[in-house]
Design an enzyme around this catalytic site. Structure first.
Site: not given
Ligand code: NAD
Length: 265
Positions: A153, A157
């Site tokens: 990600h 995040k």
């Protein structure tokens, strides 16, 4: 409902990546209409107009009162306090925030006693199908095939491993007929010894602007099966969340997920 039958929606976190994606996706649909947008009092987008004529405010009670359902992709703390107020008001919810603890989940369970809610760590069609495939593969191949999950990600995040990786790991554990907590391994470091049979490993990679990638590998003797999903746009999560939004209004109180919304259960 509006006069033309669209469901009135309050979006939480309209300045965020997902909040923006939800507002953009709603513009292309006739079954939902953004009627309120609520962010934290010091959010950069406060006072701005979104979705035509909705001014971003910080009064959650007023936002929920102006809507039939709210959509929440924010932070754990914001999600918990919104669910507490929604319980008081009986407001249905679509919740995508990840990283919730068992105590946080208990607050959602309280809301689900009085209103229908859809909670999903991933609102994309592909990931929800993938979870079913992972369960089937783990069941068919059994725990002698080692299951390892790698997720990637963007650098902003906050939680790790991703909620989606945990959903996929739980699907693999269900396929093996075991409780995930009994077999989980989040990362490895140091002299961890040989890999025990049945362990399910999950590993988080962070960098750049990656929207979300998950690969579930099943390692047999002399062969490997890989099942992957790559999200290239947040549009897929927003579209799924709005599908859930239109679906959830009018359902009996309770907690639902995307398999219910997609009719895949
Ligand atoms: P982000 O940081 O870009 O946005 C979060 C937003 O929440 C911001 O606008 C912030 O101001 C707002 N916020 C914080 N506190 C608030 C409060 N008290 N009231 C109202 N708004 C508040 O984050 P993001 O990338 O949009 O992700 C948000 C969450 O959604 C994360 O938990 C992420 O993991 C999750 N997510 C879920 C899915 C899914 O399909 N379920 C997909 C993508 C992201």
């Amino acid at each position: 409902m509006t006069k033309d039958g669209a469901v009135r929606v309050c979006v939480l976190g309209p300045s965020g990546r997902m909040g923006r994606a939800v507002i953009d996706a709603a513009a292309g649909r006739s079954d939902v209409k953004i009627s309120a947008a609520v962010d934290r009092p010091d959010a950069p987008g406060l006072g701005q107009t979104v979705a035509g004529q909705v001014v971003v405010g910080s009064d959650l009670r007023a936002g929920l009162a102006a809507a039939a359902v709210y959509v929440d992709f924010t932070s754990v703390a914001a999600t918990v306090s919104a669910a507490q107020l929604a319980r008081e008001l009986g407001t249905p919810a679509v919740i995508g925030t990840t990283g919730l603890s068992a105590a946080d989940e208990a607050v959602l369970a309280e809301l689900a006693r009085v209103a229908p809610i859809v909670v999903a760590s991933n609102f994309s069609l592909g990931v929800n199908l993938l979870a079913g495939l992972v369960r089937k593969a783990a069941q068919a191949l059994g725990p002698t095939w080692d299951v390892e999950i790698v997720e990637t990600h963007h650098r902003a995040k906050r939680d790790a491993p991703s909620g989606t990786a945990l959903t996929l790991a739980q699907a693999a554990a269900a396929g093996h007929g075991v409780a995930y907590d009994a077999v989980k391994r989040h990362g490895r470091d140091g002299d961890v010894g040989a890999r025990p049979q049945g362990e399910i490993g999950v590993h988080a990679v962070r960098g750049g602007d990656v929207v979300g990638e998950h690969t579930v590998s099943l390692f047999g003797a002399g062969e490997r099966l890989e099942l992957s999903h790559r999200a290239t746009s947040r549009t897929i999560f927003a579209a799924g969340a709005l599908r859930a939004t239109a679906w959830v209004v009018g359902k009996p109180p309770g907690r639902y997920d995307m398999l219910d919304v997609l009719g895949l259960r």
